[in-house]
Design an enzyme around this catalytic site. Structure first.
Site, PDB file in Angstrom:
ATOM      1  N   GLY A  44      -8.733  -4.291  13.017  1.00 34.30           N
ATOM      2  CA  GLY A  44      -9.503  -5.442  13.475  1.00 34.30           C
ATOM      3  C   GLY A  44     -10.360  -5.012  14.659  1.00 34.30           C
ATOM      4  O   GLY A  44      -9.897  -4.266  15.521  1.00 34.30           O
ATOM      5  N   GLN A  91      10.615 -14.873   6.760  1.00 33.19           N
ATOM      6  CA  GLN A  91       9.330 -15.449   6.363  1.00 33.19           C
ATOM      7  C   GLN A  91       9.322 -15.411   4.827  1.00 33.19           C
ATOM      8  O   GLN A  91       9.264 -14.340   4.235  1.00 33.19           O
ATOM      9  CB  GLN A  91       8.188 -14.592   6.939  1.00 33.19           C
ATOM     10  CG  GLN A  91       6.820 -15.171   6.666  1.00 33.19           C
ATOM     11  CD  GLN A  91       5.701 -14.167   6.982  1.00 33.19           C
ATOM     12  OE1 GLN A  91       5.910 -12.953   6.938  1.00 33.19           O
ATOM     13  NE2 GLN A  91       4.518 -14.673   7.262  1.00 33.19           N
ATOM     14  N   ARG A 137       0.812  -1.221   0.000  1.00 35.10           N
ATOM     15  CA  ARG A 137       0.000   0.000   0.000  1.00 35.10           C
ATOM     16  C   ARG A 137       0.843   1.268   0.000  1.00 35.10           C
ATOM     17  O   ARG A 137       0.353   2.340  -0.296  1.00 35.10           O
ATOM     18  CB  ARG A 137      -0.959  -0.022   1.212  1.00 35.10           C
ATOM     19  CG  ARG A 137      -2.065  -1.049   1.080  1.00 35.10           C
ATOM     20  CD  ARG A 137      -2.833  -1.237   2.387  1.00 35.10           C
ATOM     21  NE  ARG A 137      -2.172  -2.162   3.308  1.00 35.10           N
ATOM     22  CZ  ARG A 137      -2.647  -2.503   4.513  1.00 35.10           C
ATOM     23  NH1 ARG A 137      -3.775  -1.989   4.942  1.00 35.10           N
ATOM     24  NH2 ARG A 137      -1.988  -3.352   5.281  1.00 35.10           N
ATOM     25  N   GLU A 179     -11.387  -8.903  11.335  1.00 32.34           N
ATOM     26  CA  GLU A 179     -10.744  -7.893  10.491  1.00 32.34           C
ATOM     27  C   GLU A 179     -11.807  -7.072   9.753  1.00 32.34           C
ATOM     28  O   GLU A 179     -12.913  -7.552   9.502  1.00 32.34           O
ATOM     29  CB  GLU A 179      -9.828  -8.578   9.476  1.00 32.34           C
ATOM     30  CG  GLU A 179      -8.606  -9.230  10.094  1.00 32.34           C
ATOM     31  CD  GLU A 179      -7.808  -8.267  10.948  1.00 32.34           C
ATOM     32  OE1 GLU A 179      -7.361  -7.236  10.412  1.00 32.34           O
ATOM     33  OE2 GLU A 179      -7.635  -8.515  12.148  1.00 32.34           O
TER      34      GLU A 179
HETATM   35  C1  UD1 Z   1      -3.220  -5.943  11.647  1.00 31.26           C
HETATM   36  C2  UD1 Z   1      -4.221  -6.801  12.447  1.00 31.26           C
HETATM   37  C3  UD1 Z   1      -5.437  -5.950  12.826  1.00 31.26           C
HETATM   38  C4  UD1 Z   1      -4.980  -4.726  13.605  1.00 31.26           C
HETATM   39  C5  UD1 Z   1      -3.931  -3.945  12.808  1.00 31.26           C
HETATM   40  C6  UD1 Z   1      -3.373  -2.871  13.671  1.00 31.26           C
HETATM   41  C7  UD1 Z   1      -4.055  -9.111  11.714  1.00 31.26           C
HETATM   42  C8  UD1 Z   1      -4.673 -10.174  10.878  1.00 31.26           C
HETATM   43  N1  UD1 Z   1      -4.638  -7.926  11.680  1.00 31.26           N
HETATM   44  O1  UD1 Z   1      -3.835  -5.581  10.396  1.00 31.26           O
HETATM   45  O2  UD1 Z   1      -6.352  -6.699  13.610  1.00 31.26           O
HETATM   46  O3  UD1 Z   1      -6.101  -3.905  13.896  1.00 31.26           O
HETATM   47  O4  UD1 Z   1      -2.845  -4.795  12.408  1.00 31.26           O
HETATM   48  O5  UD1 Z   1      -2.497  -2.065  12.934  1.00 31.26           O
HETATM   49  O6  UD1 Z   1      -3.094  -9.367  12.396  1.00 31.26           O
HETATM   50  N2  UD1 Z   1       3.493  -8.905   8.591  1.00 31.26           N
HETATM   51  C9  UD1 Z   1       4.418  -9.933   8.497  1.00 31.26           C
HETATM   52  N3  UD1 Z   1       4.144 -10.991   7.697  1.00 31.26           N
HETATM   53  C10 UD1 Z   1       2.972 -11.119   7.016  1.00 31.26           C
HETATM   54  C11 UD1 Z   1       2.028 -10.079   7.129  1.00 31.26           C
HETATM   55  C12 UD1 Z   1       2.320  -8.990   7.931  1.00 31.26           C
HETATM   56  O7  UD1 Z   1       5.498  -9.862   9.082  1.00 31.26           O
HETATM   57  O8  UD1 Z   1       2.798 -12.144   6.325  1.00 31.26           O
HETATM   58  C13 UD1 Z   1       3.818  -7.747   9.443  1.00 31.26           C
HETATM   59  C14 UD1 Z   1       3.827  -6.412   8.690  1.00 31.26           C
HETATM   60  O9  UD1 Z   1       5.135  -6.096   8.227  1.00 31.26           O
HETATM   61  C15 UD1 Z   1       3.342  -5.434   9.723  1.00 31.26           C
HETATM   62  C16 UD1 Z   1       2.490  -6.277  10.676  1.00 31.26           C
HETATM   63  O10 UD1 Z   1       2.807  -7.621  10.425  1.00 31.26           O
HETATM   64  O11 UD1 Z   1       4.395  -4.852  10.460  1.00 31.26           O
HETATM   65  C17 UD1 Z   1       1.003  -6.058  10.450  1.00 31.26           C
HETATM   66  O12 UD1 Z   1       0.662  -6.401   9.124  1.00 31.26           O
HETATM   67  P1  UD1 Z   1      -0.357  -5.542   8.266  1.00 31.26           P
HETATM   68  O13 UD1 Z   1      -0.511  -6.184   6.944  1.00 31.26           O
HETATM   69  O14 UD1 Z   1       0.017  -4.113   8.309  1.00 31.26           O
HETATM   70  O15 UD1 Z   1      -1.710  -5.804   9.110  1.00 31.26           O
HETATM   71  P2  UD1 Z   1      -3.004  -4.900   9.164  1.00 31.26           P
HETATM   72  O16 UD1 Z   1      -3.808  -5.113   7.944  1.00 31.26           O
HETATM   73  O17 UD1 Z   1      -2.610  -3.511   9.499  1.00 31.26           O
HETATM   74 CA    CA Z   2      -0.577  -2.325   9.661  1.00 31.25          CA
END
Ligand code: UD1
Ligand code: CA
Length: 458
Positions: free
Chosen positions: A144, A80, A15, A159
């Site tokens: 979420g 990952q 994004r 979510e």
């Molecule tokens: C996530 C939460 C949501 C919360 C929000 C707060 C989940 C499913 N959702 O959503 O409930 O309200 O954060 O900001 O957890 N990341 C990884 N590996 C992955 C995917 C993500 O390391 O496969 C890391 C990203 O780099 C990031 C964090 O996890 O730092 C959160 O991921 P992101 O995709 O931003 O989640 P949100 O959609 O914001």
């Molecule tokens: Ca986020």
């Protein structure tokens, strides 16, 4: 209690629409991840009962850049390979923390999470319970949502993309930070399924997995919105930058600093200020800057890693870098003080003056259009407009020494290495190559001629 800190930073950050990983995007002049690391370092040095024995950063394949930024050797980098969701990210980290009691999960895209909040979250978990950091937002879009039963027990997190219209109205949100008991995580992880809109393994699913097994799920709520604001888009990065800058300004204002417009001040580092300090609009402070009492900074100044003592005034559009300024100095407008400039009391530096690697003693004036580099200048010296220390031969730098009470006439070239002795006077327009003797007038000047038969070309 042994705590593993897990920083999730493997997301693709699509994004953001940028080649730079999201967690390396800057806020207040520093990568988001480095702000998170500041909080981690605060935890490590906190006097708490917790033993933070492991720090893992979960990253994607292109993490070389991140490694360059985070120098801490104790960090365990967990790769990952595929971004299958926050649940999968935690799964990858688990093998590295099996000797710990709990995991403290924090997000690499939330720069201002506070250590005190994370310590409270750990306290609530008592080392045994899944504990979620929640908040309440007037506009919860994108987060979420926390789902509670009639007994107010936390039973699920949904979510935004999976939420019903009714659930979306809920303003209590999941911040993402949580504490997970590791022994239970081993049991819960295999139960996670990617049955959702994004086909990802959601870490948030742990909540309904735990509550369906009658395991108690705790929560702790923070109302400090800045600390739980994440960055997913450019717009959010820019808005969080402003919110953070405003928060820094407000802290200074509370201590009495007169910031003429707190929406037009940027601090990229730390700024400390005494009383009766005034800062005009559009100034940038970088690194560590300290201002004494009664200091006044004009509009549009950039000040980096410097100290300015009491009653010093910096006039508009001046740049000060790695300099030490004593009290009652007057600088600018449009002055440039480069690294290792030292001004003693009551020095006056005027417009279009550049100074580098130089000590200027008290009551000396350099008021217009000069370059002073690699020099020691005595007390009560007056340097005329357009004076240049010629300190560089293309290979080496040479030193100029100007002793007390010297007067340098305008447009003088001082060819270093050079000494101008006490109370010497240099005639305007001179090129000085040898020691100027104390007390005398020294000048080098081509004799003026008149050519009467000369005609202007037509
Ligand atoms: C996530 C939460 C949501 C919360 C929000 C707060 C989940 C499913 N959702 O959503 O409930 O309200 O954060 O900001 O957890 N990341 C990884 N590996 C992955 C995917 C993500 O390391 O496969 C890391 C990203 O780099 C990031 C964090 O996890 O730092 C959160 O991921 P992101 O995709 O931003 O989640 P949100 O959609 O914001
Ligand atoms: Ca986020």
């Amino acid at each position: 209690m042994k705590v593993a800190i897990i920083i999730l930073a493997a997301g693709n950050g699509l994004r953001m629409q940028s080649d730079t990983p999201k967690v390396l995007q800057p806020i207040a002049g520093k990568p988001i991840l480095m702000h998170v690391m500041d909080t981690v370092n605060e935890l490590l040095s906190s006097k708490s009962a917790y033993d933070f024995s492991k720090i893992c950063i979960v990253v994607n394949k292109q993490y070389d850049l991140m490694r360059q930024h985070v120098s801490n050797k104790a960090i365990q980098w967990v790769v990952q390979l595929e971004q299958k969701g926050t649940g999968d990210a935690v799964k990858q980290a688990l093998p590295f923390c099996s000797d710990c009691d709990v995991m403290l999960v924090i997000y690499g895209d939330m720069p201002f999470i506070r250590s005190e909040t994370l310590l409270k979250l750990l306290d609530h978990s008592k080392g045994q319970q899944l504990t979620i950091l929640t908040s309440q937002l007037a506009n919860p879009t994108g987060y979420g949502r926390i789902i509670r039963n009639q007994q107010h027990k936390l039973i699920d997190i949904v979510e935004e993309t999976d939420a019903t219209k009714e659930q979306k109205k809920n303003i209590e949100i999941n911040t993402g930070m949580m504490v997970i008991p590791i022994s239970k995580l081993k049991d819960w992880l295999p139960q996670m399924k990617p049955n959702n809109q994004q086909k990802e393994y959601y870490l948030t699913d742990l909540v309904h997995i735990a509550s369906s097994q009658n395991a108690c799920v705790q929560s702790h709520t923070t109302y400090h919105i800045l600390e739980i604001t994440g960055v997913n888009t450019r717009q959010q990065q820019i808005e969080l930058e402003r919110a953070y800058q405003r928060w820094q300004s407000d802290n200074l204002i509370q201590k009495g600093v007169y910031i003429i417009d707190p929406n037009r001040l940027d601090i990229r580092g730390s700024l400390s200020a005494g009383h009766d300090v005034t800062i005009d609009i559009n100034c940038i402070f970088e690194g560590t800057v300290s201002l004494g009492n009664h200091v006044s900074i004009g509009a549009g100044c950039i000040i980096r890693n410097s100290h300015l003592a009491d009653y010093t005034t910096v006039n508009p559009y001046s740049i000060i870098d790695q300099s030490n300024i004593a009290s009652h100095c007057n600088i600018g407008p449009w002055a440039r003080l480069r690294p290792h400039t030292k001004l003693a009391e009551s020095v006056c530096i005027g417009n279009f003056v550049e100074i580098k690697d130089a000590n200027i003693s008290k009551n000396t004036k350099i008021k217009h259009l000069s370059y002073i580099g690699n020099a020691d200048i005595g007390e009560q010296v007056n340097i005329g407009a357009g004076t240049i220390t010629c300190n560089y031969d293309g290979i080496n730098k040479y030193h100029t020494q100007i002793k007390n009470e010297v007067f340098i006439g305008a447009n003088t070239a001082l060819i270093a290495p050079l000494i101008i002795e006490e109370h010497a006077t240099i005639g305007a327009g001179s090129t000085i190559t040898q020691t100027a003797e104390a007390g005398y007038l020294t000048l080098s000047r081509v004799k003026q001629r008149v050519i009467k038969q000369w005609k202007r070309p037509r």
